[in-house]
Every structure is written in C-alpha cells, then in structure tokens.
Design an enzyme around this catalytic site. Structure first.
Site, mmCIF file in Angstrom:
data_model
loop_
_atom_site.group_PDB
_atom_site.id
_atom_site.type_symbol
_atom_site.label_atom_id
_atom_site.label_comp_id
_atom_site.label_asym_id
_atom_site.label_seq_id
_atom_site.Cartn_x
_atom_site.Cartn_y
_atom_site.Cartn_z
ATOM 1 N N ILE A 122 -21.406 -61.248 23.905
ATOM 2 C CA ILE A 122 -22.610 -62.543 23.884
ATOM 3 C C ILE A 122 -23.835 -62.400 22.666
ATOM 4 C CG2 ILE A 122 -24.244 -63.551 25.340
ATOM 5 C CD1 ILE A 122 -22.490 -64.094 27.473
ATOM 6 N N ARG A 158 -26.089 -48.401 22.839
ATOM 7 C CA ARG A 158 -25.716 -47.475 23.535
ATOM 8 C C ARG A 158 -24.867 -46.783 22.332
ATOM 9 N NH1 ARG A 158 -23.255 -48.545 29.167
ATOM 10 N NH2 ARG A 158 -21.471 -49.889 27.815
ATOM 11 N N THR A 173 -30.900 -63.571 28.628
ATOM 12 C CA THR A 173 -29.960 -64.262 29.785
ATOM 13 C C THR A 173 -29.575 -63.706 30.073
ATOM 14 O OG1 THR A 173 -29.231 -64.965 27.388
ATOM 15 C CG2 THR A 173 -30.313 -66.564 27.908
ATOM 16 N N SER A 174 -30.072 -61.773 30.346
ATOM 17 C CA SER A 174 -28.611 -61.134 31.120
ATOM 18 C C SER A 174 -28.902 -60.421 32.248
ATOM 19 C CB SER A 174 -29.475 -59.813 30.667
ATOM 20 O OG SER A 174 -30.373 -59.635 30.554
ATOM 21 N N ARG A 175 -29.570 -60.225 32.942
ATOM 22 C CA ARG A 175 -29.482 -59.894 34.695
ATOM 23 C C ARG A 175 -31.052 -60.279 34.061
ATOM 24 N NH1 ARG A 175 -25.746 -62.055 34.728
ATOM 25 N NH2 ARG A 175 -24.387 -61.441 36.674
ATOM 26 N N GLU A 206 -34.166 -63.614 42.099
ATOM 27 C CA GLU A 206 -33.141 -65.557 42.096
ATOM 28 C C GLU A 206 -33.346 -65.536 43.540
ATOM 29 O OE1 GLU A 206 -30.054 -65.848 39.443
ATOM 30 O OE2 GLU A 206 -31.876 -65.191 37.848
ATOM 31 N N HIS A 251 -30.898 -69.945 35.838
ATOM 32 C CA HIS A 251 -29.496 -69.584 35.561
ATOM 33 C C HIS A 251 -28.350 -70.517 35.262
ATOM 34 C CE1 HIS A 251 -27.427 -65.221 36.783
ATOM 35 N NE2 HIS A 251 -26.917 -66.016 35.657
#
Ligand code: DGY
Length: 321
Positions: A159, A180, A238-240, A269, A287
């Site tokens: 993404i 990473r 938009t990830s977590r 959430e 989400h």
C-alpha cells in the site's frame, strides 16, 4: 462440517463456499454488529472453519476452545494483529488473510485524505453548509500544495508503494521513506530516499502511515514524533490506529504543532480520542480503506477459497500459519 462467518460478507463469497461444500452447514451472524467475546465463542463452537474480521479477537483462549475441530481461521482483512498466530500454530489451526486485493482501494483513501488535509476540503464543505460562504477571497481557505511536496512514507509494503507511486508520478513529490528494510526498487524507480524516522518527520510536508501494527510500531508516532513534524505538515493514517498516539495527536492538532490529520483508523475503534471529532483540522473516515465493491468482493473470494482449500485438505493461498 460447519463454517461460521462472524459478519455478513459479500454474497458471492458465501455462494462460492456453499457450492463447493454443499454438505457443510454455513452460518453467518445475522446481526450487523461485532460479536462480544462470549458470543463469538458460543457461535463459533463446533465450527470447522471460521471466517472473521479485524474486529474479532481471535486469542489463545478462543482457539483453545475451538481446536482441534477448528481447522482454519480466514480473516476478511490484510491486517491480522487481532489473531494470536503463535497459539494457532501450536494448536494446528491454519490462518489466512487477504493481501494484494485491497492495495489500490486503501492507497486511494490515503491519497484522498492527504488531499483533503492539504486543500482543506472538508472544512470548505462545512463552511458552505453552514451558510458561511461569502464569495471568493484572496486569502480564503489557503492550503498547501501537494505538487512538488516532500512526502514521508512509513512502511514500504504494497500500500505504501502504491501511494508513493501515485504521489511521485502524479504530483512530482519527493519521497522520504522510513521502513525496516531498504528497497532498492523504490530508490531506482521512484527516487525514494530511505532515512531514519526523525529525518523523515522533520523533512516531510505530508507523512502517511502504512506499516503493520506490531510491538515496534505501537505508538511509533507519539508526542515526541509529532513535535518533530513541520507546523505546516499533515499526517495521514490508513494503517492501524495504535501506530499513532491519538491523545498526543489531539494535543498536537490543538496546539498547531502540525497543520492537519487525516485518519481512517483509530486506536480504540469505534471510539475516538476525546476532542478529536471537534477539531476542524482533522478529517475523519470510518475505516473505509478497503471499502470498494471490487476490493470487498475480492477479499470475500480469498476467504472462501481459503476455507474450501483447508477443508478439502489442500494448502491455502495467503497462509499466515
Ligand atoms: C485490513 O484489511 O486490514 C483493513 O484494515 C480493512 O480492510
């Protein structure tokens, strides 16, 4: 055989399972809500396959209750931080997810949030609806241009890559990437520079988060990280939700430490940090990163194929365990 689906998913996926496994009992939670842990345990009891969502907590206690009968958990998501993979492995339960098919949909939402922050789109919409549009003015609703801006991308997965490509090729953005591992293809094809987190935060006009939620990324963007960003910069997630310290973000937005934030995901959430919803410089989505007909149908198809494969004794695609 019994297959339990914790939440309504696209019909085509259910039909595919029913056609492939006509003797199986296929049950779908009839209520349009996430089940509590107790309800989930009771409904899933005796299932050979479980299709779940990112809102279901598939922990060791649940897996121990359902194994050894349970053979596969197919999550209708690419993210899987809600599933205890180690427990699944030791209990012999296969786990699959849905990578690849929601890349474009989620990248679109990230770019849309970035644009909305840059050009104050939601603020403008609110102003019009409040009857406060008094005509064009030279200094009205000024935002920041995305063309030629420097974009910081956290996470060099699918993404993040699609977002980086869109902004590089469509808007001539410079890319600073924190990840990473270094990706020579990003460097060669997109001119991306891989830098440390501080350099990325300090240099970017927009920061967009695309890393998974793991121990090392929980609250990666905390008060100190936000303080490093430019006061004119925007942050997109938009990830977590928990990759970002949401309380610290509310503070930073209030104090003008950063210009704006565009969020599709939240730490707790569906609850939001106190004060977040009142901030004019926060663009908030429920989400919906993968919420296109195309992506959700494809996610359903992958779940259906995973269930069918495991119950037929075949190797499933996209197995995590
Ligand atoms: C995922 O798949 O992990 C998204 O957050 C929802 O589609």
């Amino acid at each position: 055989m019994r297959i339990y689906v914790t939440r309504a998913i696209p019909d085509a996926a259910l039909r595919r399972i029913a056609n492939a496994l006509p003797a199986a009992r296929l049950e779908v939670n009839p209520e349009d809500r996430t089940l509590s842990a107790v309800e989930l345990r009771e409904h899933a009891r005796g299932a050979d396959a479980l299709v779940c969502t990112l809102a279901d907590r598939i922990d060791r206690a649940l897996l121990e209750t359902l194994a050894p009968r349970l053979r596969v958990v197919a999550t209708f998501a690419v993210g899987y931080e809600n599933i205890d993979l180690e427990a699944a492995r030791t209990l012999g339960v296969r786990v699959t997810h849905t990578p690849g098919v929601l890349t474009e949909a989620t990248a679109e939402i990230a770019v849309a949030l970035l644009m909305a922050c840059a050009r104050r789109i939601v603020e403008g919409d609110r102003l019009i609806r409040a009857g406060e549009f008094r005509g064009w003015k030279p200094l009205g609703a000024l935002g920041h241009s995305v063309y030629g801006a420097t974009v910081g991308v956290v996470g060099a997965g699918r993404i993040g890559r699609r977002v980086a490509e869109t902004l590089r090729r469509g808007f001539g953005c410079d890319l600073l990437v924190y990840s990473r591992s270094r990706r020579p293809d990003w460097e060669e094809e997109l001119g991306a520079r891989f830098v440390d987190l501080d350099a990325m935060l300090e240099g970017a006009d927009f920061v967009t988060l695309h890393c998974p939620l793991v121990d090392e990324t929980r609250h990666l963007i905390d008060a100190a990280a936000l303080a490093r960003m430019k006061p004119t910069a925007s942050l997109v997630n938009t990830s977590r939700g928990a990759v970002l310290d949401e309380v610290a973000l509310v503070d930073a937005l209030r104090r003008g430490e950063i210009a704006a934030a565009g969020l599709d995901v939240y730490e707790r959430e569906p609850r939001l940090a106190e004060g977040l919803a009142e901030l004019p410089n926060a663009v908030l989505l429920p989400h919906i990163g993968s919420a296109t007909h195309q992506a959700r149908n494809a996610m359903g198809r992958l779940c259906a194929e995973a269930v069918i494969a495991v119950l037929a004794g075949r190797e499933p695609a996209h197995a995590l365990v």
